[in-house]
Design a protein around this motif. Structure first.
Motif, mmCIF file in Angstrom:
data_model
loop_
_atom_site.group_PDB
_atom_site.id
_atom_site.type_symbol
_atom_site.label_atom_id
_atom_site.label_comp_id
_atom_site.label_asym_id
_atom_site.label_seq_id
_atom_site.Cartn_x
_atom_site.Cartn_y
_atom_site.Cartn_z
ATOM 1 N N GLY A 19 0.811 -1.220 0.000
ATOM 2 C CA GLY A 19 0.000 0.000 0.000
ATOM 3 C C GLY A 19 0.841 1.264 0.000
ATOM 4 O O GLY A 19 0.421 2.303 0.502
ATOM 5 N N LEU A 20 2.049 1.169 -0.579
ATOM 6 C CA LEU A 20 2.917 2.349 -0.638
ATOM 7 C C LEU A 20 2.271 3.430 -1.505
ATOM 8 O O LEU A 20 1.806 3.155 -2.605
ATOM 9 C CB LEU A 20 4.280 1.969 -1.242
ATOM 10 C CG LEU A 20 5.261 3.105 -1.527
ATOM 11 C CD1 LEU A 20 5.699 3.803 -0.240
ATOM 12 C CD2 LEU A 20 6.490 2.573 -2.270
ATOM 13 N N ALA A 26 1.281 14.054 -3.079
ATOM 14 C CA ALA A 26 0.033 13.704 -3.759
ATOM 15 C C ALA A 26 -0.497 12.340 -3.345
ATOM 16 O O ALA A 26 -1.664 12.039 -3.555
ATOM 17 C CB ALA A 26 0.229 13.755 -5.268
ATOM 18 N N ALA A 27 0.374 11.479 -2.776
ATOM 19 C CA ALA A 27 -0.038 10.184 -2.232
ATOM 20 C C ALA A 27 -0.741 9.290 -3.249
ATOM 21 O O ALA A 27 -1.737 8.638 -2.930
ATOM 22 C CB ALA A 27 -0.915 10.390 -0.984
ATOM 23 N N PHE A 28 -0.225 9.228 -4.463
ATOM 24 C CA PHE A 28 -0.789 8.343 -5.476
ATOM 25 C C PHE A 28 -0.267 6.931 -5.248
ATOM 26 O O PHE A 28 0.862 6.749 -4.803
ATOM 27 C CB PHE A 28 -0.381 8.841 -6.869
ATOM 28 C CG PHE A 28 -1.142 8.197 -7.987
ATOM 29 C CD1 PHE A 28 -0.592 7.141 -8.694
ATOM 30 C CD2 PHE A 28 -2.403 8.650 -8.332
ATOM 31 C CE1 PHE A 28 -1.283 6.546 -9.726
ATOM 32 C CE2 PHE A 28 -3.106 8.054 -9.365
ATOM 33 C CZ PHE A 28 -2.547 7.000 -10.064
ATOM 34 N N LYS A 33 1.619 3.302 -10.406
ATOM 35 C CA LYS A 33 2.566 4.112 -11.166
ATOM 36 C C LYS A 33 3.689 3.248 -11.726
ATOM 37 O O LYS A 33 4.074 3.379 -12.888
ATOM 38 C CB LYS A 33 3.167 5.196 -10.252
ATOM 39 C CG LYS A 33 2.869 6.603 -10.690
ATOM 40 C CD LYS A 33 3.508 7.614 -9.763
ATOM 41 C CE LYS A 33 3.354 8.998 -10.335
ATOM 42 N NZ LYS A 33 3.899 10.039 -9.465
ATOM 43 N N VAL A 34 4.210 2.346 -10.886
ATOM 44 C CA VAL A 34 5.324 1.506 -11.327
ATOM 45 C C VAL A 34 4.866 0.531 -12.408
ATOM 46 O O VAL A 34 5.577 0.280 -13.391
ATOM 47 C CB VAL A 34 5.952 0.760 -10.124
ATOM 48 C CG1 VAL A 34 7.010 -0.208 -10.584
ATOM 49 C CG2 VAL A 34 6.541 1.759 -9.137
ATOM 50 N N LEU A 155 8.903 10.085 -9.474
ATOM 51 C CA LEU A 155 8.642 9.572 -8.129
ATOM 52 C C LEU A 155 9.505 10.327 -7.127
ATOM 53 O O LEU A 155 10.668 10.619 -7.409
ATOM 54 C CB LEU A 155 8.962 8.071 -8.040
ATOM 55 C CG LEU A 155 7.996 7.129 -8.748
ATOM 56 C CD1 LEU A 155 8.541 5.708 -8.760
ATOM 57 C CD2 LEU A 155 6.638 7.140 -8.056
ATOM 58 N N ASN A 156 8.921 10.610 -5.971
ATOM 59 C CA ASN A 156 9.662 11.271 -4.908
ATOM 60 C C ASN A 156 10.817 10.375 -4.443
ATOM 61 O O ASN A 156 10.701 9.138 -4.455
ATOM 62 C CB ASN A 156 8.710 11.592 -3.764
ATOM 63 C CG ASN A 156 9.408 12.254 -2.594
ATOM 64 O OD1 ASN A 156 9.737 11.607 -1.608
ATOM 65 N ND2 ASN A 156 9.657 13.538 -2.715
#
Lengths: 372, 77, 188
Positions: A19-20, A26-28, A33-34, A155-156
């Motif tokens: 759940g990363l 923005a907490a997407f 994304k990956v 990505l941060n």
């Protein structure tokens, strides 16, 4: 699970189960994304800019966990040539990255330049200004003027570090920290009127007073605590000491965990004037691409200044309220949304203080005058 | 989905979803005149999207007439 | 149709075309050079700009068609699109052909605007600032001395257009000013 042996599908399952979510604010959902990045062979830009006011955790990851960060980046973009590390030009972070032989995307020192699509634009030899978002750029696309954008994902830095950690230690380790809604360890940068500013590793749900105690506690007379810099909200000292560091509690003040920033405001400084300075700064940081931002932000700054200096305060307050409501969702990026959130929070928290200013008084000035 | 699709037959009642490219928009205000129920203008002449659904013909006209090409349409389906 | 009629029709539609072209350019310049607080007026200007450009195109096609068909001067079909190919007044007719080529590109890219990269549309549309003077020169140089009204009308159109363009170069509005000011800052 050895990180070098993780198959892509194994990684995605692990990230999904963990759940990363993005640690840049923005907490997407990172797993999504990956997955999209893999599917489109996207280039990766690791955002280590610490672009928000009071930010420090990106630089901390580069300073203390660079090897893991690079491993995490390789998991997102297996071809190392498709990875770049974005950092502010002339920053210590940029120097460290260069010294490590990593490809650095040098970002100008402007507030919106570290925004996700601003970095993508810069990576395409454009200006570091946000792009209009149509379809996600992970699949490639075009900017407003029709220039081709390659599949790109941002990505941060902390998020990428967490990817490597999850691949190495598994999702259960990750979920053992934090809350079900906001799992995993998190970094938070604490600064301002505290004896020991710095970056701490913590997790969602931690009592705020525990975090502040770890930084040495609040200075005497500190009344205002800023969360998430210019795009966040202000907390009153009394509430802050009783609440938890999670988006549920922060949501009661209109905020969220965001990019992990806590700044204790200097008690010697009038908070109304401090907001005045911050809004003037924000007005000057517009990318100048969208009308509501490039005209709305200076207008809001002018309204607050009028309130601060008792110039037709009632009319100025009415204008301020109306203009704040018209900022969200009307720009290419979320910069005006953040300023609206911040200004609304300040207007609410400092209502009594603003009333004093409207009457030509200031509790801070009076206090220091009496002291003199 | 392409930004503006063309339906082979125009049916009465067909609608489209409007989006505004805020970077391209320079505040001509034509969209507010062509789509008065969906768009109003702020004090600087920039559009406020009160409703993103519009009748197809009017939405197409707004997209065509915008000098800055800032109106994009998504037709359903 | 008699040759003489074709000749007169060609010149009449030629004058109509240059007048309409000037109107279209002025309407475009007005849209680009300011922001009208009255959205209704801005809409009318924009709609007229598009509508007149197609009307002008029809006059232009008659102008070119009759010029090719009439046998008084030697202009072949190839000169419709390829500049500097006519036996008659090679250079001046050629400028007209060149202007027409640019116009076709402008109209085609405008009709396909939503399917093309915006920067391509803008680049081609800027060609209007070349197309219009080319059309003017074509008209002035080919107006014969026995019909001073034709030359006078063309020159008057030139004056109106030039005034509009001069205004465009010197005018500004808040949106443009702010965008330019921000671009002077460090963004890369």
């Amino acid at each position: 699970m050895n990180r070098t042996d993780v198959a892509p599908s194994g990684l995605l399952a692990a990230l999904s189960e963990a759940g990363l979510t993005g640690r840049g604010g923005a907490a997407f959902a990172t797993a999504r994304k990956v997955e999209a990045a893999h599917r489109h062979g996207a280039q990766l830009i690791v955002n280590a800019c610490d672009g928000e006011i009071g930010a420090a955790k990106d630089g901390w990851v580069i300073e203390h966990h660079l090897v893991e960060l690079v491993a995490g980046a390789r998991l997102v973009a297996p071809d190392a040539r498709r990875i770049r590390y974005a950092a502010k030009r002339d920053s210590a972070t940029a120097q460290r990255l260069r010294a490590a032989g990593l490809p650095v995307l040098e970002v100008p020192d402007r507030y919106v330049s570290s925004e996700e699509t601003a970095l993508i634009s810069l990576a395409h030899n454009g200006l570091a200004r946000p792009l209009t978002k149509g379809e996600p750029f992970v699949q490639g696309g075009r900017d407003s003027h029709g220039r081709r954008i390659e599949p790109s994902v941002v990505l941060n830095a902390e998020t990428v570090w967490r990817v490597a950690q999850i691949a190495d230690r598994g999702p259960r380790w990750f979920r053992a920290h934090g809350t079900p809604a906001e799992p995993g360890p998190r970094l938070v940068a604490i600064s301002g009127a505290v004896p020991r500013p710095g970056v701490l590793e913590t997790e969602a749900g931690m009592p705020l007073r525990t975090l502040l105690a770890a930084a040495g506690g609040l200075a005497d007379g500190a009344e205002v605590i800023g969360v998430s810099g210019l795009s966040g909200v202000l907390l009153p000292r009394a509430a802050a000491t009783g609440m938890r560091w999670d988006s549920g509690d922060l949501g009661r003040f209109g905020g969220s965990i965001g990019p992990g920033i806590l700044h204790v405001w200097d008690p010697a400084r009038c908070p109304v004037e401090h907001v005045d300075d911050l809004l003037q700064y924000a007005a000057g940081q517009s990318a100048g691409q969208c009308g509501p931002c490039m005209f709305g932000l200076p207008a809001i700054a002018a309204d607050w200044h009028a309130l601060s200096t008792a110039q037709d305060s009632r009319a100025a307050d009415a204008r301020l309220e109306r203009r704040i409501d018209l900022l969200p969702g009307r720009g290419a990026c979320r910069f005006p949304d953040g300023i609206a959130r911040f200004a609304a929070s300040a207007r609410s928290l400092l209502a009594d203080h603003l009333a004093d200013h409207a009457a030509g008084r200031c509790p801070h000035r009076d206090r220091s005058n009496h002291a003199a | 989905m392409p930004p503006e699709t063309t339906l082979p037959l125009e049916t009465v009642g067909a609608t489209a979803t409007i989006a505004i490219d805020r970077v391209l928009c320079t505040g001509h205000g034509i969209c507010a005149h062509v789509l008065p129920d969906q768009v109003s203008l702020d004090e600087w002449g920039y559009p406020i999207l009160d409703d993103t659904t519009a009748e197809l013909a009017a939405a197409r006209a707004a997209a065509r007439l915008c000098p800055a090409r800032a109106i994009r349409l998504r037709t359903p389906g | 149709m008699s040759n003489e009629l074709l000749w007169y029709l060609s010149r009449a539609t030629g004058i109509a075309s240059i007048v309409l072209l000037t109107a279209v350019v002025v309407l475009g310049v007005v849209t680009a050079g300011r922001r009208d607080p009255r959205a209704e007026r801005a809409t009318v200007v924009m709609a007229l700009h598009r509508w007149l450009s197609l009307g002008m195109l029809s006059f232009l096609l008659v102008h070119i068609g009759t010029a090719i068909l009439e046998t008084y001067v030697a202009i072949d079909v190839i000169s419709l699109l390829v500049p500097f190919t006519s036996d008659y007044a090679t250079v001046w007719v050629g400028l007209g052909t060149l202007a027409f080529d640019i116009l076709l590109a402008i109209i085609a890219t405008s009709m396909l605007r939503h399917r093309l990269p915006e920067r391509l549309w803008r680049l081609v549309h800027w060609g209007a600032y070349a197309m219009w003077p080319l059309g003017l020169i074509h008209g002035i140089m080919l107006a014969t001395s026995d019909q001073p009204l034709l030359a006078a009308t063309t020159i008057a159109s030139g004056g109106v257009g030039a005034a509009a363009i001069a205004w465009r170069v010197t005018s500004s509005y808040a949106d443009r000013d702010r965008r330019r000011a921000v671009l002077t800052e460090q963004w890369s």
